[in-house]
Design an enzyme around this catalytic site. Structure first.
Site, short mmCIF file in Angstrom:
data_model
loop_
_atom_site.label_atom_id
_atom_site.label_comp_id
_atom_site.label_asym_id
_atom_site.label_seq_id
_atom_site.Cartn_x
_atom_site.Cartn_y
_atom_site.Cartn_z
N ASP A 437 13.12 -20.38 18.72
CA ASP A 437 13.17 -21.44 17.72
C ASP A 437 12.81 -21.01 16.30
O ASP A 437 13.58 -21.17 15.35
CB ASP A 437 12.27 -22.61 18.16
CG ASP A 437 10.86 -22.16 18.55
OD1 ASP A 437 10.62 -20.95 18.65
OD2 ASP A 437 10.02 -23.05 18.77
N GLU A 573 6.61 -31.35 16.21
CA GLU A 573 7.92 -31.05 15.62
C GLU A 573 8.65 -32.28 15.08
O GLU A 573 9.25 -32.23 14.00
CB GLU A 573 8.80 -30.31 16.63
CG GLU A 573 8.38 -28.87 16.88
CD GLU A 573 7.19 -28.76 17.82
OE1 GLU A 573 6.51 -27.72 17.83
OE2 GLU A 573 6.93 -29.75 18.56
#
Length: 673
Positions: A437, A573
């Site tokens: 990521d 997130e």
């Protein structure tokens, strides 16, 4: 006789008159001799022949042109003077660090006014929608005054900052590159970021200007007060039951150790500063000064130590100006360097910070791609502050090596890389979730940190986003939510980690910095999906992983959750991306979505005696099965982004002056000297 005969024989006589005139007389008579005097009299005669209206129009146009000329000269005078002065200054200045200068001083008592100058690139105009009319500018009134006075009185620690000088022009021939164009984004590259000099400079005392003296504060909101209350409740549990340890176990009123370095405390330092919690900050600072010791025989993870400890210390140094945090950052930075002593220069995953040795995990010689490519912001900044180029050199070599590797799929990278060979392993599997990521996140953020000059980083980022669009984007049923799946050996999987919800915020940040506008459109679609990962679940909290339905089925939602994936770790997130989206659009719905998430955290994860806990089952409101662990990133990231999301002050960590590392620690953006 003669006269009569002669007259009869001769032809008829013609008479002529000859006149001789002087030049003056000729001119007076109207003859043309190209003299200036003649031309002046001719023009005057023609002017007198014009009508009064014609003469008036000509005079008006002449006066109007003269006025415009004076105005243009006045407007161009100052910029030309500034440019000239800057050129003279550049010639007089001898650089100490061949690199870049901060957009703001090293001591940051509070975020300063937004800097509208996003770089020297005229092509990079930010695609920022107009702010909503309710937004007020200025620092939050909870921005505490810097602890310079209190801290110096109590500890007699002088603060410091690095003195930086402009870059020389002798590198220009190396930095000339062609224009980069990516589907609507046309970017004229500047000079490449230079590595810091190995010369150590004498630190300079920080400015004593207080934020309150500079501008009117922006009042905090009720929702921000709720975040402060949540933080204090979490901090109470940590202080009572886990002080100085890595993580709180709120149900058993104890703690767990990972590295034994006070991870939660260090992760939360800059959050306390931003929230204005002066008393808690001073207490934590005393622990750092007296009890934080890195000289211990313990293995730490390079990636986690860098983003949480090194990043947290650097960020707190910049916000407070307290040199204690810079000294601790230099200590841990030096102790992590043995990780780079590998045949390929791809770092090992683990370092013994007491013995100065490093090694891969016991079961493999691989490191994850995300871990080795998501430590660059921190080590680069450490080089800039110390003048020691070894930190930046080590991490830049990693990025340059990964840039050249084969095994990518339209910019998408595999999840593992071998520390011996330096090659990707486990080829054919591509994800924006765990193990890959933050590679994509740091491509963009390094480019921004370095003043938008390192074109290889931008090229890799833009190519990767195109790869995401081509291979990983799909729509769910029945609501047709846009999501990012995974690709394994050519087979698409509709699986999406909550970790992927960093992507909307990263895309929005890129669009704000001048990249193609369709990145913002994709960000808007993806943040809706991330919100639905909460809204479609019984507790209103997202699981760690979801699977999306690609085909409409009666009675089924877009989101499906498997039993092994239904835990929630208090992750940041989605809230992170909500913050970016609200900051760049002013759309209140993003604040409302974040408020729903905070309320559900309070409802299902709050422990009465102090702290919050991760839970095992987001689908069971009556018994979410608490796991008895509060991750350090809940204080370091989740609540910090919540507080910033609910603020209408765009200068509270101004995104034109700071870039967040992947643990939500803001670091300064460098600008050319």
């Amino acid at each position: 006789m003669y006269s009569a005969a002669a007259a009869t024989a001769s032809p008829p006589r013609r008479d002529f008159i000859s006149v001789t005139l002087s030049p003056e007389e000729a001119g007076a008579a109207g003859g043309y001799n190209n003299s200036k005097a003649w031309r002046r009299r001719s023009c005057w005669r023609k002017w007198k022949q014009l009508s009064r209206l014609q003469r008036s129009v000509i005079l008006f146009l002449f006066v109007f042109s003269a006025v415009c000329g004076v105005i243009s000269y006045t407007n161009m005078g100052e910029p030309w003077k500034s440019l000239t002065n800057k050129s003279l200054d550049d010639q007089r200045t001898e650089p100490e660090i061949p690199g870049l200068k901060l957009a703001n001083p090293a001591v940051l008592p509070a975020p300063q006014k937004a800097d509208t100058n996003l770089g020297d690139n005229p092509e990079l105009s930010p695609q920022k929608p107009p702010r909503a009319p309710h937004v007020r500018r200025g620092p939050s009134n909870l921005q505490i005054k810097p602890p310079r006075r209190d801290v110096r009185l109590k500890t007699r620690h002088d603060t410091s900052r690095v003195v930086e000088e402009p870059i020389q022009a002798d590198k220009e021939e190396k930095t000339e590159k062609s224009i980069i164009s990516w589907r609507g984004a046309v970017i004229e590259p500047d000079q490449s970021t230079e590595p810091p000099s190995s010369k150590i400079k004498e630190p300079e005392k920080p400015s004593s200007v207080e934020a309150e003296d500079q501008k009117e504060p922006v009042p905090i909101t009720d929702r921000q007060r709720a975040v402060i209350e949540a933080f204090r409740h979490a901090w109470k549990g940590y202080k009572d039951f886990a002080w100085g340890h890595d993580e709180l176990k709120p149900l058993s009123k104890s703690y767990s150790e990972w590295f034994g370095l006070g991870l939660t405390l260090i992760d939360a330092l800059d959050t306390m500063w931003i929230l204005g919690l002066k008393e808690e900050f001073e207490e934590a600072r005393k622990w750092v000064a007296n009890d934080l010791v890195f000289d211990k025989n313990v293995d730490v993870n390079l990636f986690e130590s860098t983003i949480r400890i090194l990043g947290g210390l650097l960020s707190t140094y910049h916000l407070s100006g307290d040199s204690l945090f810079l000294e601790k950052a230099k200590d841990i930075g030096n102790r992590l360097m043995p990780a780079f002593n590998t045949p390929s220069k791809i770092p090992y995953s683990d370092v013994n910070i007491g013995r100065g040795t490093a090694h891969p995990p016991r079961w493999t010689s691989d490191s994850t791609v995300a871990e080795v490519t998501s430590i660059q912001l921190e080590f680069r900044e450490l080089s800039r502050l110390t003048g020691d180029e070894k930190f930046q050199k080590a991490v830049d070599e990693v990025m340059k090596h990964v840039h050249t590797l084969s095994g990518k799929n339209d910019g998408l990278v595999p999840m593992f890389i071998n520390t011996n060979s330096g090659q990707f392993t486990h080829l054919g599997v591509y994800t924006l979730g765990a193990r890959a990521d933050s590679y994509y996140e740091y491509l963009l953020k390094q480019w921004i940190q370095g003043g938008k000059k390192e074109n290889e980083l931008l090229e890799d980022y833009m190519r990767a986003i195109e790869g995401v669009k081509k291979h990983l984007l799909q729509r769910s049923q029945p609501k047709r939510l846009t999501f990012v799946g995974e690709l394994a050996h050519g087979h698409f999987s509709a699986k999406m980690d909550h970790l992927v919800c960093f992507l909307p915020g990263t895309l929005a940040l890129g669009a704000h910095n001048g990249l193609t506008a369709d990145h913002m459109k994709l960000a808007e679609a993806l943040i809706e999906t991330c919100y639905q990962m909460y809204a479609q679940v019984e507790t209103g909290l997202s699981p760690e992983i979801v699977h999306f339905n690609l085909h409409a089925q009666k009675g089924h939602k877009d989101v499906e959750i498997k039993p092994a994936d239904r835990h929630n770790l208090l992750r940041p997130e989605t809230v992170e991306s909500l913050f970016y989206m609200y900051r760049f659009t002013g759309d209140k719905k993003y604040q409302d979505w974040g408020w729903e998430i905070l309320q559900n955290f309070n409802k299902y994860t709050r422990v009465p005696t102090g702290g919050y806990t991760s839970i095992n089952n987001v689908q069971n409101p009556s018994n979410p099965e608490p796991r008895d662990k509060m991750e350090s990133f809940f204080l370091g990231e989740t609540l910090k982004y919540m507080f910033l999301l609910f603020s209408d002050d765009i200068d509270l960590i101004n995104l034109d002056k700071y870039v967040f590392n992947t643990e939500a620690h803001p670091l300064p953006i460098w600008v050319p000297a």
